[in-house]
Design a protein around this motif. Structure first.
Motif, PDB file in Angstrom:
ATOM      1  N   ARG A  40       0.839  -1.214   0.000  1.00  0.00           N
ATOM      2  CA  ARG A  40       0.000   0.000   0.000  1.00  0.00           C
ATOM      3  C   ARG A  40       0.870   1.259   0.000  1.00  0.00           C
ATOM      4  NH1 ARG A  40      -5.005  -2.380   2.069  1.00  0.00           N
ATOM      5  NH2 ARG A  40      -4.920  -4.216   0.755  1.00  0.00           N
ATOM      6  N   ILE A  41       1.967   1.217   0.725  1.00  0.00           N
ATOM      7  CA  ILE A  41       2.874   2.380   0.760  1.00  0.00           C
ATOM      8  C   ILE A  41       3.410   2.660  -0.645  1.00  0.00           C
ATOM      9  CG2 ILE A  41       5.181   3.118   1.529  1.00  0.00           C
ATOM     10  CD1 ILE A  41       4.484   2.040   4.286  1.00  0.00           C
ATOM     11  N   ILE A  42       3.895   1.611  -1.306  1.00  0.00           N
ATOM     12  CA  ILE A  42       4.462   1.786  -2.645  1.00  0.00           C
ATOM     13  C   ILE A  42       3.391   2.337  -3.598  1.00  0.00           C
ATOM     14  CG2 ILE A  42       5.517   0.581  -4.620  1.00  0.00           C
ATOM     15  CD1 ILE A  42       7.351   0.351  -2.299  1.00  0.00           C
ATOM     16  N   ALA A  43       2.195   1.731  -3.539  1.00  0.00           N
ATOM     17  CA  ALA A  43       1.121   2.124  -4.461  1.00  0.00           C
ATOM     18  C   ALA A  43       0.704   3.572  -4.227  1.00  0.00           C
ATOM     19  CB  ALA A  43      -0.073   1.194  -4.287  1.00  0.00           C
ATOM     20  N   ASN A  44       0.612   3.963  -2.957  1.00  0.00           N
ATOM     21  CA  ASN A  44       0.127   5.314  -2.681  1.00  0.00           C
ATOM     22  C   ASN A  44       1.183   6.381  -2.907  1.00  0.00           C
ATOM     23  OD1 ASN A  44      -2.820   5.481  -1.585  1.00  0.00           O
ATOM     24  ND2 ASN A  44      -1.961   3.512  -0.972  1.00  0.00           N
TER      25      ASN A  44
END
Ligand SMILES: Cc1cc2nc3c(=O)[nH]c(=O)nc-3n(C[C@H](O)[C@H](O)[C@H](O)COP(=O)(O)O)c2cc1C
Length: 155
Positions: free
Chosen positions: A145-149
């Protein structure tokens, strides 16, 4: 190498343990792919000096509530308020990308309610939640989620 800060609160140590494992997990991901993102886990407590955040960041917050039935308007946050004050300092919240929350499902409707309340207050997405100090799959999902956001935010 890209790096992102995750500001967190931990009273009893679960979130601190999770965040340390998350930072270590990120290092293993960077070894596999240098384009992956390093995690700088930063604990916020009553003794943290306020500072202006220089880049977009995330927060990770456990649930501690007091008052009434726990879900009515009379509830208020306990123990995590230093984080709220830090977010308000110099409008740091404007750089907040999203919220991660932890709690204990035994609290039923109040499960991860603090993170939900922070997300609502600052109008940011609740990106992931997990129980207590989390398990390996929580680390993997939250990191994704961190990478995607970050990518969504153009970082
Ligand atoms: C006094 C107290 C109140 C809590 N209230 C809630 C709650 O309302 N909802 C919830 O999901 N978890 C609740 N929890 C569980 C904590 O959020 C959970 O144990 C979390 O992992 C603690 O994080 P920390 O060890 O990093 O402080 C409560 C725990 C304590 C000790």
């Amino acid at each position: 190498m890209k790096k992102v800060r995750v500001l967190y609160v931990s009273i009893e140590g679960n979130s601190r343990n999770f965040m340390q494992r998350l930072a270590a997990y990120a290092k293993t991901q960077i070894q596999e792919n240098p384009n992956n993102v390093e995690i700088e886990a930063v604990e916020i407590s009553d003794s943290t000096d306020f500072a202006e955040e220089k880049a977009p960041f995330f927060i990770n917050v456990p649930t501690y509530l007091e008052g009434g039935t726990g879900i009515g308007p009379e509830i208020h946050e306990i123990f995590t308020n230093a984080l709220g004050d830090y977010l308000d300092y110099h409008e740091n919240y404007k750089k907040l990308l999203g919220v991660f929350g932890s709690g204990n499902r035994n609290f039923n409707v109040q499960y991860v309610l603090t993170a939900k309340r922070y997300a609502a207050k600052y109008n940011k997405p609740l990106l992931y939640s997990y129980e207590l100090s989390g398990i390996q799959s929580d680390l993997q999902k939250l990191y994704t989620r961190i990478i995607a956001n970050l990518s969504k935010a153009g970082q």
